[in-house]
Design a protein around this motif. Structure first.
Motif, PDB file in Angstrom:
ATOM      1  N   GLU A   1      36.235  35.869  41.669  1.00 15.15           N
ATOM      2  CA  GLU A   1      36.182  37.329  41.784  1.00 15.15           C
ATOM      3  C   GLU A   1      35.372  37.769  42.994  1.00 15.15           C
ATOM      4  O   GLU A   1      35.717  38.751  43.660  1.00 15.15           O
ATOM      5  N   ALA A   2      34.292  37.046  43.302  1.00 16.99           N
ATOM      6  CA  ALA A   2      33.481  37.396  44.470  1.00 16.99           C
ATOM      7  C   ALA A   2      34.308  37.250  45.748  1.00 16.99           C
ATOM      8  O   ALA A   2      34.284  38.127  46.622  1.00 16.99           O
ATOM      9  N   SER A   3      35.020  36.149  45.877  1.00 17.51           N
ATOM     10  CA  SER A   3      35.856  35.928  47.067  1.00 17.51           C
ATOM     11  C   SER A   3      36.899  37.022  47.206  1.00 17.51           C
ATOM     12  O   SER A   3      37.088  37.593  48.286  1.00 17.51           O
ATOM     13  N   TYR A   4      37.581  37.319  46.113  1.00 18.58           N
ATOM     14  CA  TYR A   4      38.642  38.321  46.155  1.00 18.58           C
ATOM     15  C   TYR A   4      38.090  39.693  46.535  1.00 18.58           C
ATOM     16  O   TYR A   4      38.638  40.382  47.414  1.00 18.58           O
ATOM     17  N   THR A   5      36.992  40.095  45.910  1.00 17.94           N
ATOM     18  CA  THR A   5      36.440  41.433  46.145  1.00 17.94           C
ATOM     19  C   THR A   5      35.949  41.592  47.580  1.00 17.94           C
ATOM     20  O   THR A   5      36.185  42.632  48.218  1.00 17.94           O
ATOM     21  N   VAL A   6      35.264  40.577  48.105  1.00 21.39           N
ATOM     22  CA  VAL A   6      34.758  40.653  49.474  1.00 21.39           C
ATOM     23  C   VAL A   6      35.921  40.735  50.462  1.00 21.39           C
ATOM     24  O   VAL A   6      35.891  41.531  51.421  1.00 21.39           O
TER      25      VAL A   6
ATOM     26  N   LEU B   1      27.712  50.035  41.373  1.00 20.44           N
ATOM     27  CA  LEU B   1      29.166  50.051  41.218  1.00 20.44           C
ATOM     28  C   LEU B   1      29.720  48.651  41.023  1.00 20.44           C
ATOM     29  O   LEU B   1      30.675  48.447  40.258  1.00 20.44           O
ATOM     30  N   LEU B   2      29.130  47.685  41.695  1.00 22.62           N
ATOM     31  CA  LEU B   2      29.604  46.303  41.569  1.00 22.62           C
ATOM     32  C   LEU B   2      29.303  45.741  40.185  1.00 22.62           C
ATOM     33  O   LEU B   2      30.089  44.956  39.645  1.00 22.62           O
ATOM     34  N   PHE B   3      28.183  46.137  39.601  1.00 19.15           N
ATOM     35  CA  PHE B   3      27.893  45.712  38.224  1.00 19.15           C
ATOM     36  C   PHE B   3      28.879  46.348  37.247  1.00 19.15           C
ATOM     37  O   PHE B   3      29.255  45.735  36.247  1.00 19.15           O
ATOM     38  N   CYS B   4      29.304  47.578  37.524  1.00 22.93           N
ATOM     39  CA  CYS B   4      30.354  48.202  36.707  1.00 22.93           C
ATOM     40  C   CYS B   4      31.689  47.484  36.912  1.00 22.93           C
ATOM     41  O   CYS B   4      32.432  47.242  35.950  1.00 22.93           O
ATOM     42  N   LEU B   5      31.993  47.160  38.165  1.00 22.35           N
ATOM     43  CA  LEU B   5      33.243  46.457  38.486  1.00 22.35           C
ATOM     44  C   LEU B   5      33.356  45.151  37.706  1.00 22.35           C
ATOM     45  O   LEU B   5      34.391  44.878  37.069  1.00 22.35           O
ATOM     46  N   THR B   6      32.314  44.340  37.746  1.00 18.60           N
ATOM     47  CA  THR B   6      32.390  43.040  37.070  1.00 18.60           C
ATOM     48  C   THR B   6      32.313  43.183  35.551  1.00 18.60           C
ATOM     49  O   THR B   6      32.834  42.341  34.823  1.00 18.60           O
ATOM     50  N   MET B   7      31.664  44.234  35.058  1.00 18.86           N
ATOM     51  CA  MET B   7      31.694  44.502  33.623  1.00 18.86           C
ATOM     52  C   MET B   7      33.117  44.816  33.182  1.00 18.86           C
ATOM     53  O   MET B   7      33.606  44.300  32.163  1.00 18.86           O
ATOM     54  N   ASP B   8      33.807  45.629  33.976  1.00 20.19           N
ATOM     55  CA  ASP B   8      35.176  46.020  33.630  1.00 20.19           C
ATOM     56  C   ASP B   8      36.135  44.838  33.665  1.00 20.19           C
ATOM     57  O   ASP B   8      36.938  44.640  32.748  1.00 20.19           O
ATOM     58  N   SER B   9      36.065  44.041  34.717  1.00 17.95           N
ATOM     59  CA  SER B   9      36.982  42.907  34.834  1.00 17.95           C
ATOM     60  C   SER B   9      36.654  41.810  33.820  1.00 17.95           C
ATOM     61  O   SER B   9      37.555  41.212  33.216  1.00 17.95           O
ATOM     62  N   SER B  10      35.362  41.547  33.608  1.00 26.42           N
ATOM     63  CA  SER B  10      34.973  40.488  32.673  1.00 26.42           C
ATOM     64  C   SER B  10      35.362  40.829  31.241  1.00 26.42           C
ATOM     65  O   SER B  10      35.849  39.968  30.503  1.00 26.42           O
ATOM     66  N   THR B  11      35.136  42.078  30.836  1.00 26.24           N
ATOM     67  CA  THR B  11      35.505  42.447  29.460  1.00 26.24           C
ATOM     68  C   THR B  11      37.017  42.392  29.271  1.00 26.24           C
ATOM     69  O   THR B  11      37.496  42.019  28.196  1.00 26.24           O
ATOM     70  N   GLU B  12      37.768  42.714  30.315  1.00 20.50           N
ATOM     71  CA  GLU B  12      39.223  42.626  30.185  1.00 20.50           C
ATOM     72  C   GLU B  12      39.681  41.173  30.063  1.00 20.50           C
ATOM     73  O   GLU B  12      40.544  40.850  29.252  1.00 20.50           O
TER      74      GLU B  12
ATOM     75  N   ASP C   1      27.249  39.006  35.234  1.00 25.69           N
ATOM     76  CA  ASP C   1      26.010  39.283  35.964  1.00 25.69           C
ATOM     77  C   ASP C   1      25.889  38.461  37.241  1.00 25.69           C
ATOM     78  O   ASP C   1      25.462  38.972  38.279  1.00 25.69           O
ATOM     79  N   THR C   2      26.236  37.191  37.159  1.00 24.99           N
ATOM     80  CA  THR C   2      26.167  36.360  38.364  1.00 24.99           C
ATOM     81  C   THR C   2      27.156  36.832  39.416  1.00 24.99           C
ATOM     82  O   THR C   2      26.855  36.822  40.611  1.00 24.99           O
ATOM     83  N   THR C   3      28.334  37.264  38.973  1.00 26.94           N
ATOM     84  CA  THR C   3      29.365  37.719  39.911  1.00 26.94           C
ATOM     85  C   THR C   3      28.929  38.979  40.643  1.00 26.94           C
ATOM     86  O   THR C   3      29.063  39.083  41.871  1.00 26.94           O
TER      87      THR C   3
ATOM     88  N   ALA D   1      41.570  33.427  37.568  1.00 24.90           N
ATOM     89  CA  ALA D   1      42.268  33.704  38.825  1.00 24.90           C
ATOM     90  C   ALA D   1      43.375  34.736  38.629  1.00 24.90           C
ATOM     91  O   ALA D   1      44.356  34.750  39.357  1.00 24.90           O
ATOM     92  N   ASN D   2      43.198  35.603  37.656  1.00 25.55           N
ATOM     93  CA  ASN D   2      44.165  36.663  37.413  1.00 25.55           C
ATOM     94  C   ASN D   2      43.808  37.840  38.313  1.00 25.55           C
ATOM     95  O   ASN D   2      43.087  38.760  37.925  1.00 25.55           O
ATOM     96  N   PHE D   3      44.327  37.822  39.538  1.00 23.77           N
ATOM     97  CA  PHE D   3      43.924  38.792  40.545  1.00 23.77           C
ATOM     98  C   PHE D   3      44.450  40.195  40.271  1.00 23.77           C
ATOM     99  O   PHE D   3      43.945  41.162  40.845  1.00 23.77           O
ATOM    100  N   ASP D   4      45.449  40.337  39.396  1.00 25.41           N
ATOM    101  CA  ASP D   4      45.906  41.675  39.026  1.00 25.41           C
ATOM    102  C   ASP D   4      44.776  42.461  38.374  1.00 25.41           C
ATOM    103  O   ASP D   4      44.631  43.668  38.586  1.00 25.41           O
ATOM    104  N   VAL D   5      43.971  41.775  37.580  1.00 25.17           N
ATOM    105  CA  VAL D   5      42.829  42.417  36.924  1.00 25.17           C
ATOM    106  C   VAL D   5      41.816  42.861  37.968  1.00 25.17           C
ATOM    107  O   VAL D   5      41.346  44.010  37.961  1.00 25.17           O
ATOM    108  N   TYR D   6      41.467  41.964  38.875  1.00 30.57           N
ATOM    109  CA  TYR D   6      40.487  42.298  39.915  1.00 30.57           C
ATOM    110  C   TYR D   6      40.962  43.471  40.767  1.00 30.57           C
ATOM    111  O   TYR D   6      40.176  44.370  41.094  1.00 30.57           O
ATOM    112  N   GLU D   7      42.214  43.456  41.138  1.00 24.64           N
ATOM    113  CA  GLU D   7      42.742  44.507  42.009  1.00 24.64           C
ATOM    114  C   GLU D   7      42.701  45.868  41.332  1.00 24.64           C
ATOM    115  O   GLU D   7      42.334  46.881  41.958  1.00 24.64           O
ATOM    116  N   ARG D   8      43.076  45.915  40.078  1.00 31.16           N
ATOM    117  CA  ARG D   8      43.096  47.188  39.364  1.00 31.16           C
ATOM    118  C   ARG D   8      41.700  47.815  39.327  1.00 31.16           C
ATOM    119  O   ARG D   8      41.536  49.014  39.582  1.00 31.16           O
TER     120      ARG D   8
END
Length: 539
Positions: free
Chosen positions: A493-498, A219-230, A345-347, A190-197
């Motif tokens: 992350e899905a809730s926040y992004t939508v 783009l969404l697969f890139c988005l979740t790759m970036d946030s998940s790896t962080e 991947d699920t996200t 629930a670290n939304f700073d990561v999602y927002e960035r």
């Protein structure tokens, strides 16, 4: 002298005769011993065969007695095989359906025609397919210790994931669950700073002119790759930011996609997947492992030095927490890869499906937009998202209709039973012998009219509004002790992004032709829309 010579000649003749006699006796004994040895071997083989036969007969009688005592009945519904020896026609039908993007629907039609629990045989092994909620509860919860992942999963997934939480059973799995416990806390996902960035990096690449069609899914697969790896590694691969071809982050992202797809091909082709040319797969896996091992080694060195400062890895401390429990680089890497697969991947598939639906259902868009507007344009907190009732209903309905993990398997470790599926009405218990494979389809389960009513085919978020709880009739992330560890990350992350998309735009519409607006499966380890998420966005 003549007499002496005669005596010597006679003595010599006697000696030669004695040798011949001894030789014949030795040969006779050798032949007898050889015959005895052959007889002994034959007797041993016969004894072994009789022992096996006795064991099988005794086991059959014991099982029959147990079946009678428990009231078990045979499964009457059976897939009509043409090849009853190997079940090749069943396998071919699955492969053909998969190639045309209709595997899940093909599977659902089988349940419609054969019932909620049916069986078949493949390569001499019994396979039971079931979507009966009582059976699913037994397999994944109340009798979970009776089942293992089986060779099917370990052989296919281990090259990429190693011995992590997704590929092991028993005490090893319990140890992995303990090791990963820090990742299951809300503070991690629930670290939304990561999602927002990373959302801001995505939105820079999205046209908002109300005219241009864009496929958001890549783009969404890139988005979740970036946030998940962080979140998982402590450092993002930043795949949304343009990089040169030789950049190691880009190389990792590309290798991960290749390794994941090759792994799924092995799943489809089991047990023959390992017989094909695996050069590309092995090279991709090597790149993925080497990339992750660097971060693991950094975390271990930090722990050994007693680093308590706010270093880059410590800022998101999950990898550091695992390093505090073990120095095993391979073990840590295996668990991190399992989390990446579960969370990333699920996200991405879930967000893509939700946005795809919003562009095609203006009524859903308007209701959700009204709820999001209560935030007055401010970035949502975890508590605010949790309080959004319609958002939750929409998310659940998306997971119901478009399952991101639509298929699951287990193998019976010991003789056990399923509560239902036997007898003429399918209501009696079913005896399950050790080695039997159980296959469940959440895609078919989530369309069961006995659970969801006559409108089960319809996308209707309102069905969840009155605290509707189908329990084991709703399994987007499995259930029981082995529920998907990435569930919390995916949902948050899905809730926040939508919500952030809804705050950025006023309207969405389909960005593709009318003949491609239907959702169609792109089935790999997880499932997404083969048509992507083509939309037109109005700022």
């Amino acid at each position: 002298m003549g007499q002496l010579n005669s005596t010597l000649i006679d003595s010599s003749s006697n000696t030669e005769t004695s040798k011949v006699i001894h030789h014949l006796v030795d040969q006779s004994l050798y032949v007898d011993m050889k015959s005895l040895s052959l007889y002994a071997v034959l007797l041993l083989i016969l004894a072994k065969v009789l022992a096996i036969a006795y064991h099988k007969i005794n086991l059959s009688l014991t099982r029959q007695k147990i079946m009678t005592e428990l009231g078990c009945k045979p499964i009457l519904s059976t897939y009509p095989l043409k090849d009853r020896l190997f079940g090749i026609d069943f396998v071919i039908a699955n492969v053909r359906a998969s190639r045309t993007g209709l595997y899940l629907e093909h599977s659902r039609q089988r349940f419609n025609s054969l019932g909620k629990t049916w069986k078949t045989r493949i390569f001499g092994n019994t396979l039971i397919q079931t979507i009966d909620p009582e059976n699913l509860k037994a397999v994944y919860s109340t009798r979970v210790d009776d089942y293992v992942l089986g060779n099917f999963r370990s052989v296919s997934f281990t090259p990429l994931l190693g011995n992590g939480i997704f590929t092991i059973d028993g005490e090893d799995w319990r140890h992995s669950r303990t090791l990963l416990r820090p990742a299951f806390t809300k503070q991690q996902y629930a670290n939304f700073d990561v999602y927002e960035r990373h959302f801001q990096e995505l939105i820079k690449q999205v046209p908002l002119d109300g005219k241009t069609s864009i496929d958001l899914q890549p783009l969404l697969f890139c988005l979740t790759m970036d946030s998940s790896t962080e979140i998982i590694f402590g450092k993002s691969v930043n795949s949304l930011i343009a990089k040169p071809d030789n950049d190691e982050n880009a190389a990792f992202s590309a290798a991960y996609e290749v390794a994941k797809m090759e792994t799924f091909i092995n799943v489809q082709m089991y047990p023959f997947g390992q017989m094909r040319n695996l050069k590309e797969m092995n090279a991709a896996i090597k790149t993925v492992h080497a990339f992750i091992d660097r971060f693991v080694q950094m975390a271990i060195e930090m722990k050994q030095k007693g680093d308590t400062g706010k270093s880059e890895l410590k800022k998101y401390s999950f990898i550091y927490d695992i390093a505090n429990s073990t120095n095993d680089v391979v073990k840590i890497r295996s668990e991190l890869l399992s989390l990446l697969l579960a969370g990333r991947d699920t996200t991405a598939a879930l967000i893509s499906n939700m946005l795809w639906l919003l562009a095609r259902r203006s009524d859903v868009f308007d209701k959700l937009k009204g709820e999001v507007n209560t935030l007055n344009g401010e970035m949502p907190t975890y508590r605010q998202l949790d309080a959004m009732k319609y958002l939750k209903c929409f998310q659940k309905e998306s997971l119901r209709v478009h399952s991101v993990v639509p298929l699951n398997t287990r193998t019976a470790r010991v003789d056990t039973l399923l509560p239902r599926g036997g007898g003429p009405k399918g209501k009696d218990p079913v005896f399950v012998t050790a080695g039997t494979q159980i296959v469940s389809s959440s895609f078919a389960l989530h369309r069961d009219k006995d659970i969801y009513g006559d409108d089960a085919e319809e996308f209707r978020p309102e069905r969840w509004a009155d605290d509707f709880r189908p329990l084991w009739g709703f399994m987007p992330f499995l259930g029981g002790p082995r529920v998907c560890p990435g569930q919390g990350l995916a949902m948050a992350e899905a809730s926040y992004t939508v919500v952030r998309f809804m705050q950025t735009i006023n309207r969405m519409e389909p960005g593709d032709a009318l003949d491609s607006t239907m959702w169609a499966e792109d089935l790999a380890i997880t499932c997404s829309n083969t048509h992507g998420c083509k939309v037109i966005l109005h700022a």
